[in-house]
Design a protein around this motif. Structure first.
Motif, PDB file in Angstrom:
ATOM      1  N   SER A  63      31.043  37.701  30.188  1.00  0.00           N
ATOM      2  CA  SER A  63      31.942  36.592  30.495  1.00  0.00           C
ATOM      3  C   SER A  63      31.130  35.311  30.608  1.00  0.00           C
ATOM      4  O   SER A  63      30.162  35.255  31.360  1.00  0.00           O
ATOM      5  N   THR A  69      35.433  31.689  35.241  1.00  0.00           N
ATOM      6  CA  THR A  69      34.612  32.885  35.046  1.00  0.00           C
ATOM      7  C   THR A  69      33.773  33.164  36.290  1.00  0.00           C
ATOM      8  O   THR A  69      33.627  34.311  36.712  1.00  0.00           O
ATOM      9  N   GLN A  70      33.239  32.111  36.882  1.00  0.00           N
ATOM     10  CA  GLN A  70      32.462  32.281  38.117  1.00  0.00           C
ATOM     11  C   GLN A  70      33.332  32.840  39.236  1.00  0.00           C
ATOM     12  O   GLN A  70      32.864  33.610  40.078  1.00  0.00           O
ATOM     13  N   GLY A  79      33.899  37.219  41.024  1.00  0.00           N
ATOM     14  CA  GLY A  79      34.065  36.782  39.646  1.00  0.00           C
ATOM     15  C   GLY A  79      35.509  36.611  39.228  1.00  0.00           C
ATOM     16  O   GLY A  79      35.866  36.941  38.092  1.00  0.00           O
ATOM     17  N   ILE A  82      37.550  39.036  36.906  1.00  0.00           N
ATOM     18  CA  ILE A  82      36.731  40.156  36.432  1.00  0.00           C
ATOM     19  C   ILE A  82      37.012  41.479  37.156  1.00  0.00           C
ATOM     20  O   ILE A  82      37.236  42.504  36.490  1.00  0.00           O
ATOM     21  N   PHE A 100      30.412  44.429  33.392  1.00  0.00           N
ATOM     22  CA  PHE A 100      30.548  42.996  33.162  1.00  0.00           C
ATOM     23  C   PHE A 100      29.240  42.274  33.466  1.00  0.00           C
ATOM     24  O   PHE A 100      28.571  42.587  34.443  1.00  0.00           O
ATOM     25  N   ASN A 102      28.361  38.409  34.208  1.00  0.00           N
ATOM     26  CA  ASN A 102      29.050  37.159  34.501  1.00  0.00           C
ATOM     27  C   ASN A 102      28.106  35.966  34.365  1.00  0.00           C
ATOM     28  O   ASN A 102      27.158  35.818  35.139  1.00  0.00           O
TER      29      ASN A 102
END
Length: 270
Positions: A63, A69-70, A79, A82, A100, A102
């Protein structure tokens, strides 16, 4: 040679016919056995290929992008979308485990993401990825908004679209150059001013225009997908924004994850 009597001749013919019939029955039995054996071999051969989801696969997803995204605004700090997407994907029979990576960073615009994509750690993760999910564009819109706050005009955003599209195209091309097989998913932007400036109707048009540009850009490439999310935040009775009235809250991220999952499944992307 002694001539055979009629009774002897009849007896001999009878024995001959019995022998002939026995031979034919034996040959017929062998043919049936061979056919059955052939059918069994064919059936066995067909059963040698299990369904695609018979052996679940491990999936690596990278990602990249901005605060979405963070995960800024989410309670768990894990995340944003996520953890929700990971949980949904691992329920699929075809998937065993989802890993994932990140690389989201708050405030990133397309020009900043381009620079970070050239970092060795990001590049290495993308090269090993099965899928890359991108959230970008919201801060590009915000930059235009801040620079023209006192005289906000729609043409200012339209003028900025071309430069945004060029940078986005470069982002997709760069990711594809690192990994020719990975799926690339671009998440659309939403109107961050629903609570603050709901009376500025032009912002809805700006968001629609930029999402259309994003869709046109990403779908030029093979094995790519655009996921719209703007409608999730429009006219929703739930509170989906964080206390800053800009980023999604935990529930907002959960709905974004559900939307991404639905599109992945509907498009048979996995």
């Amino acid at each position: 040679m002694k001539a055979l009597k009629q009774s002897e001749w009849a007896s001999l013919m009878k024995k001959y016919l019995i022998a002939l019939l026995s031979t034919l029955l034996l040959m017929s039995g062998c043919a049936i056995q061979n056919k059955d054996l052939s059918n069994k071999k064919t059936a066995l051969k067909a059963k040698q290929y299990p369904p695609a989801d018979f052996i679940p696969n491990d999936v690596k997803i990278v990602s990249v992008g901005d605060s979405l995204t963070q995960g800024v605004g989410a309670d768990d700090k894990l995340g944003g979308y996520i953890p929700f997407l990971k949980e949904d994907l691992e329920k699929l029979k075809s998937i065993n485990k989802v890993e994932f990576e990140n690389h989201g960073k708050k405030g990133n615009r397309t020009d900043q993401l381009l620079k970070r994509l050239k970092q060795q750690s990001v590049m290495a993760d993308i090269m090993e990825a099965d899928m890359v999910i991108i959230t970008i564009g919201g801060n590009d819109v915000m930059q235009v908004f801040r620079e023209n706050l006192l005289g906000l005009k729609l043409n200012k955003f339209i003028a900025a679209e071309d430069a945004y599209q060029e940078r986005l195209d470069e982002i997709i091309a760069l990711i594809r150059s690192y990994n020719s097989d990975a799926g690339i998913v671009l998440v659309g932007i939403y109107n961050p001013f629903i609570k603050w400036f709901s009376d500025i109707k032009e912002m809805d048009q700006v968001v629609d225009n930029w999402n259309n540009v994003s869709y046109e850009t990403v779908t030029k490439y093979n094995h790519t997908l655009f996921v719209p999310v703007a409608d999730i935040f429009e006219n929703n009775e739930e509170s989906l924004l964080y206390t800053d009235y800009f980023h999604p809250n935990t529930r907002g991220y959960e709905l974004i994850a559900e939307r991404i999952y639905d599109y992945l499944v509907a498009e048979d992307y996995l």
